[in-house]
Design an enzyme around this catalytic site. Structure first.
Site, PDB file in Angstrom:
ATOM      1  N   CYS A 257      -9.131  -2.246 -13.907  1.00 45.90           N
ATOM      2  CA  CYS A 257      -8.774  -1.799 -12.552  1.00 45.90           C
ATOM      3  C   CYS A 257      -8.102  -2.921 -11.748  1.00 45.90           C
ATOM      4  CB  CYS A 257      -9.999  -1.220 -11.837  1.00 45.90           C
ATOM      5  SG  CYS A 257      -9.553  -0.075 -10.504  1.00 45.90           S
ATOM      6  N   GLY A 301      -6.353   2.529  -5.598  1.00 44.01           N
ATOM      7  CA  GLY A 301      -5.338   2.926  -4.635  1.00 44.01           C
ATOM      8  C   GLY A 301      -4.064   2.114  -4.756  1.00 44.01           C
ATOM      9  N   HIS A 343     -11.538   3.091 -15.647  1.00 46.62           N
ATOM     10  CA  HIS A 343     -12.867   2.503 -15.863  1.00 46.62           C
ATOM     11  C   HIS A 343     -13.484   2.983 -17.171  1.00 46.62           C
ATOM     12  CE1 HIS A 343     -13.844   0.413 -12.014  1.00 46.62           C
ATOM     13  NE2 HIS A 343     -12.803   1.140 -11.616  1.00 46.62           N
ATOM     14  N   GLU A 345     -16.105   1.926 -18.668  1.00 46.73           N
ATOM     15  CA  GLU A 345     -17.575   2.003 -18.603  1.00 46.73           C
ATOM     16  C   GLU A 345     -18.024   3.349 -18.057  1.00 46.73           C
ATOM     17  OE1 GLU A 345     -16.579   1.287 -14.440  1.00 46.73           O
ATOM     18  OE2 GLU A 345     -15.764   0.549 -16.334  1.00 46.73           O
TER      19      GLU A 345
END
Length: 368
Positions: A257, A301, A343, A345
């Site tokens: 990210c 974002g 993500h 995870e």
């Protein structure tokens, strides 16, 4: 709180929504964004990447399974600024829950609003783009509330990772049995990311965001992990400088990210603020290396500029978003460094992408 108490949500373009107060009585503001996940609200609220933001939960019922502190906290505290939902449940059905979401928000001093037409609100944000907003159960006059809203800084250009990072380094994993030492840069790390590393034989030292590169290297790590986090990556020159030096050690590096954006910036690729971002548990991503698709959990974002990446001699695009073709993964051709925008995870979310942790372990094994 008296659940009949009125509250007001006001967006910076002047759009207003009336509803009922939830959580703590008061006033709060931040960038408004929406998450389309149907479950996992507690993980969302404790994700440091949401720091400075008001979350709109699109699922029609929020709070109905309560709060469980032991297993579902992604950080040490609630990180969101406020919450917006349609139906807020005062009761919960799960026997193992510690208490209600209302009590949870009261303890965390979180202001929110329910009984809002979230379908209308989400459509508005999707059309107009993310913007600042304010929630109040104290100030119900739109003119007065707008004065407070104008005091809230824009997320564009805002550095926030230093506000959510650990104050002191700490360790996770078993040093005696671990095969690899991984230096983790905490720009807003989620607990489940660390658990995915330690369960694969990593001993992690988690460093505060502004730790100098030389101090990280003194620990003699086998590889580096660059975490997720809030704010504008282009405002993080200190982190870009660190990542640049870490890549050049030729030790394996994995970013998620914000870490993906920082790897891009360290490679000379610029980032941009998205119209309304990706936040949810059902984003389709294609792995361009294998040709396989995965359903992913996302929360960002900002994104990296595709034209700059595609013309970069040392960067290969590894993943793309199948909804809007944004870049979801890259890897360096000249160094063992890679990253994904989403993500893997996935707390909450599907586990389609956890193979990426295995790929990092493979790089660590090959390097050792």
């Amino acid at each position: 709180m008296n659940q009949k108490k009125e509250a007001l949500l006001l967006l910076e373009d002047g759009t207003a929504y009336k509803g009922l107060a939830l959580g703590k009585s008061g006033t709060t503001g931040g960038e408004i964004c929406f998450n389309t996940g149907m479950t996992g609200y507690q993980e969302i609220y404790t994700d440091p990447s949401y720091y400075g933001q008001i979350i709109v939960n699109t699922n029609s019922h929020i709070g109905n399974y309560g709060v469980q502190l032991e297993d579902e906290e992604e950080s040490g505290s609630v990180k969101i600024r406020g919450m917006v939902c349609n139906t807020f449940s005062q009761i919960y059905s799960r026997d193992t829950a510690d208490f209600s979401l209302q009590e949870y928000f009261e303890r965390a001093n979180i202001v929110g609003i329910s009984n809002v037409d979230t379908r209308h609100l989400v459509r508005h944000v999707r059309e107009k783009g993310v913007m600042n907003a304010i929630i109040s159960s104290e100030i119900l006059d739109e003119v007065e509330l707008m004065k407070e809203l104008k005091k809230i800084p824009s997320m564009d250009g805002l550095e926030l990772s230093s506000e959510v990072t650990t104050e002191e380094p700490y360790y996770m994993g078993d040093e005696a049995t671990a095969k690899w030492r991984v230096a983790v840069m905490d720009y807003g790390i989620k607990k489940s990311i660390l658990l995915n590393l330690t369960s694969r034989g990593c001993y992690c030292k988690v460093f505060p965001a502004k730790t100098p590169y030389e101090e990280v290297l003194e620990w003699k790590p086998d590889g580096f992990f660059i975490s997720n986090g809030p704010g504008d990556p282009s405002a993080m020159e200190y982190a870009v400088e660190n990542v640049t030096q870490m890549v050049e050690t030729a030790k394996p590096l994995f970013g998620i990210c914000l870490g993906h954006q920082l790897l891009a910036l360290s490679s000379g690729i610029t980032t941009y603020k998205m119209h309304h971002g990706h936040r949810g548990l059902n984003h389709p991503v294609k792995n361009l290396i294998t040709g396989l698709c995965e359903i992913t959990s996302q929360n960002h974002g900002f994104a990296v500029k595709p034209d700059e990446i595609e013309s970069h001699p040392d960067i290969e695009v590894t993943h793309i978003n199948l909804n809007d073709k944004t870049i979801e993964g890259i890897r360096r051709k000249d160094y063992p460094a890679f990253s994904v925008q989403y993500h893997p995870e996935a707390s909450p979310g599907p586990h389609d992408s956890r193979y990426l942790f295995d790929e990092f372990i493979k790089l660590l094994s090959e390097a050792k």
